[in-house]
Structure formats: structure tokens, C-alpha cells
Enzyme design. Structure first.
Site, mmCIF file in Angstrom:
data_model
loop_
_atom_site.group_PDB
_atom_site.id
_atom_site.type_symbol
_atom_site.label_atom_id
_atom_site.label_comp_id
_atom_site.label_asym_id
_atom_site.label_seq_id
_atom_site.Cartn_x
_atom_site.Cartn_y
_atom_site.Cartn_z
ATOM 1 N N HIS A 98 -42.833 8.662 -18.115
ATOM 2 C CA HIS A 98 -43.209 9.348 -19.189
ATOM 3 C C HIS A 98 -44.531 9.740 -19.175
ATOM 4 O O HIS A 98 -45.574 9.181 -18.557
ATOM 5 C CB HIS A 98 -42.812 8.315 -20.363
ATOM 6 C CG HIS A 98 -43.928 6.929 -20.268
ATOM 7 N ND1 HIS A 98 -45.291 6.993 -21.066
ATOM 8 C CD2 HIS A 98 -43.807 5.699 -20.237
ATOM 9 C CE1 HIS A 98 -45.660 5.922 -20.839
ATOM 10 N NE2 HIS A 98 -44.819 5.114 -20.352
ATOM 11 N N ASP A 111 -46.257 10.809 -22.334
ATOM 12 C CA ASP A 111 -47.111 10.437 -23.271
ATOM 13 C C ASP A 111 -47.921 9.290 -23.251
ATOM 14 O O ASP A 111 -47.529 8.321 -22.492
ATOM 15 C CB ASP A 111 -46.134 10.244 -24.589
ATOM 16 C CG ASP A 111 -44.974 9.198 -24.317
ATOM 17 O OD1 ASP A 111 -44.530 9.219 -23.517
ATOM 18 O OD2 ASP A 111 -44.876 8.726 -25.594
ATOM 19 N N ASP A 151 -50.485 3.383 -17.693
ATOM 20 C CA ASP A 151 -49.222 3.733 -18.199
ATOM 21 C C ASP A 151 -49.085 5.162 -18.847
ATOM 22 O O ASP A 151 -49.517 5.355 -19.991
ATOM 23 C CB ASP A 151 -49.296 2.717 -19.558
ATOM 24 C CG ASP A 151 -48.085 2.710 -20.249
ATOM 25 O OD1 ASP A 151 -47.142 3.008 -19.954
ATOM 26 O OD2 ASP A 151 -48.155 2.103 -21.524
ATOM 27 N N GLU A 204 -43.407 6.105 -25.647
ATOM 28 C CA GLU A 204 -44.362 4.926 -26.305
ATOM 29 C C GLU A 204 -43.565 4.787 -27.816
ATOM 30 O O GLU A 204 -43.830 3.642 -28.256
ATOM 31 C CB GLU A 204 -45.797 5.307 -26.468
ATOM 32 C CG GLU A 204 -46.453 5.554 -25.145
ATOM 33 C CD GLU A 204 -46.457 4.076 -24.385
ATOM 34 O OE1 GLU A 204 -46.362 3.062 -24.810
ATOM 35 O OE2 GLU A 204 -46.958 3.964 -23.317
ATOM 36 N N GLU A 240 -43.609 2.482 -13.909
ATOM 37 C CA GLU A 240 -44.210 1.993 -15.235
ATOM 38 C C GLU A 240 -45.033 0.900 -14.416
ATOM 39 O O GLU A 240 -44.982 0.265 -13.249
ATOM 40 C CB GLU A 240 -43.353 1.179 -16.017
ATOM 41 C CG GLU A 240 -42.741 2.117 -16.846
ATOM 42 C CD GLU A 240 -43.441 2.384 -18.275
ATOM 43 O OE1 GLU A 240 -44.655 2.288 -18.172
ATOM 44 O OE2 GLU A 240 -42.898 3.007 -19.164
#
Ligand SMILES: [Zn+2]
Length: 436
Positions: free
Chosen positions: A115, A117, A152, A187, A210
Site C-alpha cells: 500500500h 497510503d 509502513d 489504512e 509490510e
């Protein structure tokens, strides 16, 4: 199906003196430069920069000669989907993005999903500098990159990207496809991965880099966001016994939820036993009253209910609802004015890749060979895209990536540079073992 641990085929290739698999090495400088560029884009969930970072990657992956599929996600359309995983920020647009390094179609497909974001930086005074001006610092002899999104999980995204670049540049012939997927909205629910699956992307196995501090996480507890609305009766505080305080009515509800949390954690799955509290039930916000000398007639509390491995979302919700209902039944006011429960925002089911899925042993083997250390295998106490990839997509998935999740969402978020590079090297080996 995955065919892990196949013997290397290098010796069978036409020119054994040039083994392209050994030439697939990470361009460390390029990886770190690209990571810093990603960190300069303040791609907070729901912001316009969330689109910008996707466009940035689309252009970069296109420039590398990967086959890029970039599409506008129909956010309102997906929201109407019965299985939509929820959203906690205003968002009407999002970009879907994959880049494929194609094989000849005879091998398994590997998905690398990350991800782009990030959560908001929070209290800027708690940061040692601008959260979106990444900097390299050395702490106890270890180089770290500090910025919002460092662990993250832009480091993971950069690592998976450069693993694919390394394999491509080395010219390793692949049998199976490698797909890079950059997703938004992880998120606050998982919009991007949900859109990816609805777009038709599928794979035989998936790694999500992650921050796991290079451990292997094949399962996640879930997390359900809820809102409680407690109604009272307003009156002047000087005559408070003639009113009903919503704050006082909420108090036994809070105690009941604490008791529920204890019961739900009395016995947990072996994969979750390393955590002091595997499935937290936490109230995150409370709002009540609008005047100091008025008895408050309304309280809203928002929180997060952890979902156990193997438990359905419906089962978890039913336990909380029963617990609140029991409090209401025992209180004359609440019996007539029951606490309302709304399930809104991120609805992360728990997820679990079966223990015998080859992807777990594959990543464990690669990690062992590369570092000489055995990776630990356990479940994460947070919800993530894993439950969509495995539960909805049927794609056996593990998380394995650089950085400690404790640094995520915190001020001065950081990632150790050596773990970023190790992740990239490990992913090269995964690609070669699965797809070459
Ligand atoms: Zn994350």
C-alpha cells in the site's frame, strides 16, 4: 499451484557460464533514491497525494518497461458492493495500479502487494523534522530512514519494486508472471486491494512487505470500527436528578466492554500467543455534552473491536452487541433508550493463510538461506489486506518486510536500511524460485 524449492535450473540453460539468476542483484542506490522520492509524497489516506503517489509509480514502472495497468477505481460503485471492506476518510477517487513482468505462461503467478497510503503524521511537535522530508540517520551504528510511511510501508514497496527490476535487468527468463500491485486506502479499510481483486487480478501466492521486522506473518486478527450512541435527558445541572446523564449511563457499558475484552482473550490461537493482548477492544474517542452546567443528553463513543483468528465478523459483532444489550436490559433508562451500535469505517475481518501453504515455507527457506537466521512465524494483532487477498481472493499470502510495526503510525517513523535491502534480495530469490 506453487512449486517451491525446485532445484535451480541454471545448469540446464543453454549457456551455463552466464547464469542470469546470479546476476539479479539489487541496485541499492537506485532503491534508496526511489524510496526517498516516495516518502516525499505526503500520500495520507484520502488526500490528493494518495493519487499522486500512484501516478508517480505508474510512470516509473512504465519507464522500466514493465507492463503497466493503471485504472480509475470506481469508488462509489465499489462502496455499494456487499463485500466492500469499509472506508474511514472522504474519498471519491482512487487509482488502481499493477505492473507485470511477464513469464512465458507456464509457471505460477506471484503477486507482490504494497500500500502507498500513509496515516497522518499526528503531532508535528513530536517529530524531529518534517514527516515528509525523509532523512537518513544513524542510531547505534544502524542506518535508518526516518519519515512518515518509512516502514509502513513505502520501504516494502521500494523493495518489491527493485526486486522485480533486478530480475528484469538480469534478463532471467521467467515461466510465471510477477505482478507488482500498489494499492491505496489500506489504512482505512482496504479499498485498493478490494479494487484490485474486483479488477480481476489473481495469483498463486502473494507477499505483502509490510513491516514485520523480517518475521513471517501468515495471519492477522481483524478489527471492526464501531460507534456507540448513548442518549440521556438534558436539564440544568442545578436540577441534575431530574435529568439523565449520558456519561453516567455509558460508564457501565465501558465496564462491560472491558469484561468482554477479558473473556475474548482468555484463550487465543497459538499463532497469537506472543502478544500480551491478542484481540484488543478499545474505545478511541468519546464526545459528550456541550455545556459544563448542563446534564449531557448525548454521548458518542467510537472504538475498535479485535476479531479472533477463525472468528467471523458476524460472530464478533454479535458478542459486542450482546454485551451492550445486557447492560441496557439491566438499566431502566437504557431499557427504554437502548444504546445504538453502528458498525462503520474499516471492517477488517481476520485472515489466515493455511499453515501448509507453500508460500510460508518458501519465504522461510529464502530468509534462512539469505541471512542464516530462522524467521519467526506468528499472527499479527492488526487487520490488513491479507484477509482480503486470502479470504476474498483465495491467494495464499504472507507479510514479510522491513521495519518494526511498533514504529508505524508513530512520530519519527523509521526503517532500518539493511532490512530494506535484505527484503529486496529475499524477494529476488522468491521470484526466481517461484517464477523462473
Ligand atoms: Zn501498512
Amino acid at each position: 499451484m506453487v512449486a517451491p524449492q525446485r532445484p535451480h535450473k541454471g545448469a540446464n540453460r543453454q549457456d551455463a557460464s552466464v547464469n542470469p539468476t546470479s546476476a539479479a542483484s539489487i541496485d541499492e542506490d537506485a532503491l534508496l533514491t526511489d524510496l526517498l522520492d516516495l516518502l516525499r509524497i505526503p500520500s495520507v489516506s484520502g488526500s490528493t497525494a494518495e493519487l499522486e503517489v500512484q501516478q508517480h509509480l505508474a510512470a516509473a514502472w512504465q519507464a522500466e518497461g514493465l507492463t503497466v495497468d493503471r485504472w480509475d477505481i470506481d469508488v462509489p460503485g465499489l462502496e455499494r458492493d456487499a463485500q466492500f471492506p469499509g472506508m474511514e476518510v472522504e474519498r471519491t477517487a482512487a487509482i488502481g495500479l499493477t505492473a507485470t513482468l511477464a513469464g512465458d505462461g507456464t509457471g505460477p503467478t506471484l503477486l507482490l502487494n504494497g500500500h502507498t497510503d500513509v496515516v497522518p503524521p499526528g503531532d508535528l511537535d513530536a517529530w524531529s523534522g518534517d514527516p515528509f522530508r525523509p532523512r537518513l540517520v544513524t542510531v547505534d551504528g544502524t542506518d535508518r530512514i526516518v519519515a512518515r510511511g518509512a516502514c509502513d510501508m513505502k520501504a516494502g514497496v521500494a523493495a518489491m519494486w527493485h526486486a522485480v527490476s533486478a530480475v528484469k535487468k538480469a534478463g532471467v527468463p521467467l515461466r510465471g508472471n510477477v505482478i507488482l500491485a500498489a494499492v491505496s486506502g489500506e489504512e482505512d479499510g482496504g479499498l485498493g486491494t478490494f479494487a484490485l481483486l474486483r479488477h480481476g487480478v489473481t495469483a498463486d501466492l502473494c507477499i505483502v512487505p509490510e513491516p514485520t521486522a523480517m518475521d513471517i506473518i501468515p495471519a492477522n486478527g481483524g478489527a471492526l470500527t464501531f460507534r456507540l450512541t448513548v442518549r440521556g435527558l438534558a436539564t440544568h445541572a442545578a436540577r441534575r436528578t431530574e435529568g439523565v446523564s449520558a456519561i453516567e449511563r455509558f460508564y457501565p457499558v465501558l465496564l462491560a466492554l472491558q469484561d468482554l475484552e477479558r473473556r475474548r482473550n482468555a484463550s487465543v490461537d497459538a499463532l497469537m500467543q506472543r502478544w500480551p493482548l491478542a484481540y484488543p477492544l478499545s474505545i478511541g474517542t468519546i464526545r459528550a455534552g456541550d455545556w459544563a452546567s448542563t446534564v449531557p443528553d448525548l454521548l458518542t463513543a467510537e472504538g475498535r473491536l479485535g476479531v479472533a483468528l477463525g472468528e467471523t465478523v458476524a460472530q464478533a459483532r454479535a458478542e459486542l452487541e450482546a454485551s451492550v444489550a445486557a447492560v441496557c436490559a439491566a438499566d431502566p433508562w437504557l431499557a427504554d433508550h437502548p444504546v445504538e451500535i453502528t458498525w462503520w469505517g474499516g471492517q477488517f475481518a481476520s485472515g489466515r493463510t493455511p499453515a501448509d501453504s507453500p508460500v510460508i515455507g518458501l519465504v522461510a527457506g529464502v530468509h534462512q538461506d539469505l541471512t542464516g537466521h530462522e524467521a519467526e512465524i506468528y499472527g499479527g494483532p492488526y487487520g490488513s489486506d491479507l484477509r482480503l487477498l486470502m479470504g476474498l481472493g483465495g491467494i495464499p499470502t504472507v507479510q514479510y518486510g522491513p521495519g518494526d510495526a511498533a514504529a508505524a503510525h508513530a512520530p519519527d517513523e523509521w526503517v532500518p536500511v539493511d532490512e530494506v535491502l535484505t527484503t529486496a534480495r529475499a524477494l529476488v530469490q522468491v521470484i526466481l524460485r517461484v517464477c523462473a
